[in-house]
Scaffold this active site. Structure first.
Site, PDB file in Angstrom:
ATOM      1  N   CYS B  85       0.810  -1.225   0.000  1.00 20.00           N
ATOM      2  CA  CYS B  85       0.000   0.000   0.000  1.00 20.00           C
ATOM      3  C   CYS B  85       0.843   1.274   0.000  1.00 20.00           C
ATOM      4  CB  CYS B  85      -0.978  -0.008   1.164  1.00 20.00           C
ATOM      5  SG  CYS B  85      -2.261  -1.270   0.962  1.00 20.00           S
ATOM      6  N   HIS B 338      -8.711   4.131  -1.395  1.00 19.44           N
ATOM      7  CA  HIS B 338      -7.286   3.821  -1.413  1.00 19.44           C
ATOM      8  C   HIS B 338      -6.901   3.019  -2.657  1.00 19.44           C
ATOM      9  CE1 HIS B 338      -3.322   2.686  -0.314  1.00 19.44           C
ATOM     10  NE2 HIS B 338      -3.595   1.619   0.392  1.00 19.44           N
TER      11      HIS B 338
END
Lengths: 397, 397
Positions: B85, B338
């Protein structure tokens, strides 16, 4: 605004490389540990001395974070890079840039792939997956285009073309037979290559490289620090990556007799390294011989042979281990197979051994300059890496 | 041997960012084109002027080579980086190192992810896939550990803990409501957060960030060249990446009340940037609020609050848009979702807008220093990125 380049500003002080092959009893982590620790041992440092890590891997499922777990380094930057079959070279490029930037003092590039039990398909997917143009081609098919195109471009008869391709296969397997890290260590005869079962177009199975597991690693520092770790560092003279977008194949004179990205990446690298006569200035070249016609075409794209003369130079033995410019003296992809993330670093490893006089029965007499060429994608749309490495810093820059 | 660092040596001269959201009518290539061209337009350059590209993407199926096809750049180095991420931040770091090294004059970092129709599972896989320890956990479960650990560490009652988490959700959605690029633009009430359906542990759906598509891009040059392109460049003051190997959680005093990798990456970045009092020196912080307890814990790990005091600072409004140190003034992951490869660059984009006075109704009064914090993996074993950006070069170094 001009590029400063990185010529002679970064050096490799340690390298490690596993045996490549069908390593059924070894996991990805095992290979990473061996390559990483091997490079650290050869540099006389501990993994904890290294400030940052770049992992090159395409299909292993490893990320930067999982490398840190595998080799047990805590609290360091660990990052993954990927660029198809040029992934291993990209890991090295990332580490070199980081050190040259001054942000990182000592960096490791490590590349790995475990393909033999991963269900690796051998398909080459080079198109954006969602724009409606995606295609899949087997690698042998994609690279087979090179052979008839080259043959047509220069009017070669079938037998001459076959002899040139066969010479490359025989040469690389003869070289690999002298390398304890190679997957295939058995020399092959011209008759065996000529009669090997066809895989795609004119390519027989012995025109193709194998599928293998393997890992390799390098540790880099700024050149001025290198002699603190070893009396025989390897200097980075140039790194060039060129990616194509496929438009080149729409040109009227486009032909699969050349890989334009390879030619451009070589030209960039020669400019950075100050090389004007690659055939004579380069001591050894490790090139991306995924298939025999790839190596043939590359001899011209990398400037080792004039256009249309590569096949004759191949047949004349110019690129043999004892020739003027040995190509794939370690055995190449043909003997090693191609564990994707590891291959680019494996190529650099042969330069490392040769410069240090540690290449055993493959040792060349006093090599000074090595070139590695690593290709991702396929002819028509590919990414090409060229690295140039030296035993010594240039006398004058 | 000391690190030179990259403080004030590289500057961002252009940025672009798509709207984030459920972009059903747009492919990955469409988003890449918009972000890349947006950044080029804002820098006043053409894509052809850019010398090298780094693509951050985790799950899109894009490689370096396919980016070159998507945005139609030919003959340039185009490389993919990935670190779970934190992938978007890694693309920026790669571009910055390349420019700081002198090898590349002008580089683009572009990040993208298309998650809404990709079958993205939301599972977090952080372990090497083949060493027998691999586990899969949903992201909400993995991050939910932070809440009871924090509560226990500092003896908070359930209501106080809930109020702190709810304050973060309400704040970030209020901020996102003022951002035309955010996925969710509706403010939420404390009541709505408090009563949202539970997802994992104490986390309700409104403690979680969303799943989105999006892309963002930045163009970097050496600092001395920056004013040739814009009168308002953004200077890179520090970049730090820290990966854990999971060993820290075996310590006797280990607790999910802290993310040690975040604390270490922040300490590294403050040292490089010369920041000694982050709470007062930093004008805005974009932090990885994947879940509300992540943002809470980060206030302490990033040094904005003393240990055990973060919840009180949250409740006191210190991190509100009008507070002493606005955190996620653009809406954060909570409002944006995200899209993995894009998030780190989206965070930098808010600093860019704020420094240039282009943040519209979110505009802060004269911000000078911005921090971005981007996290990959999960508490207990993660990779943490901290970037520090400045409106101006430091007066003295």
């Amino acid at each position: 605004m001009t590029s400063h380049g990185i010529r002679d500003r970064v050096a490799i002080i340690g390298m490690g490389c596993t045996r490549f092959g069908e390593l059924w009893d070894r996991g990805t982590a095992d290979m990473l540990v061996e390559a990483a620790n091997g490079s650290a041992r050869s540099a006389g440092v501990a993994l904890d001395d290294i400030d940052a890590f770049w992992l090159g891997t395409m299909d292993s499922g490893y990320s930067g974070l999982t490398l840190s777990t595998a080799i047990k380094v805590h609290g360091k930057p660990v990052t993954r890079v990927e660029n198809m079959c040029a992934t291993g070279s990209e890991a090295l490029r990332a580490a070199v840039y980081a050190v040259a930037s001054g942000a990182i003092d000592m960096a490791m590039a490590v590349g790995v792939e475990k393909l033999k039990d991963s269900g690796y398909s051998g398909l080459v997917r080079i198109d954006p997956p969602d724009d409606g143009t995606a295609t899949e081609t087997t690698a042998p098919a994609a690279f087979s285009y090179l052979a008839p195109a080259y043959q047509a471009a220069y009017g070669l008869d079938d037998e001459t073309m076959r002899q040139a391709l066969t010479h490359i296969a025989v040469k690389n397997h003869a070289n690999g037979a002298r390398n304890e890290r190679a997957q295939f260590r058995k020399p092959v005869t011209a008759d065996a290559v000529n009669s090997s079962p066809l895989v795609a177009g004119p390519l027989g199975i012995l025109d193709c490289s194998g599928v293998a597991d393997g890992a390799a690693a390098a540790i880099v520092v700024r050149a001025e620090d290198a002699y603190r770790y070893t009396d025989r560092p390897m200097f980075v003279k140039a790194l060039s990556v060129v990616a194509g977008d496929g438009q080149a194949m729409l040109d009227d004179d486009a032909s699969y007799a050349s890989i334009p990205e390879a030619a451009q990446s070589a030209a960039n690298a020669y400019r950075e390294a100050g090389i004007t006569d690659p055939r004579h200035e380069i001591s050894l070249a490790e090139v991306h011989d995924c298939f025999t016609p790839t190596e043939l075409v590359l001899m011209e794209d990398l400037g080792f042979s004039s256009r249309g003369k590569g096949y004759q130079d191949v047949l004349d033995g110019v690129f043999d281990a004892e020739g003027q410019l040995p190509v794939n003296v370690d055995g190449g992809l043909k003997s090693f197979g191609h564990p994707i993330g590891a291959t680019g670093l494996r190529m650099a490893f042969e330069c490392w051994l040769q410069f240090r006089g540690e290449a055993g029965e493959r040792q060349l007499p006093d090599p000074e300059i090595g070139l590695t060429h690593n290709l991702g994608g396929r002819p028509g749309r590919c990414v090409s890496f060229v690295g140039i490495f030296g035993k010594s810093p240039s006398a004058a820059q």
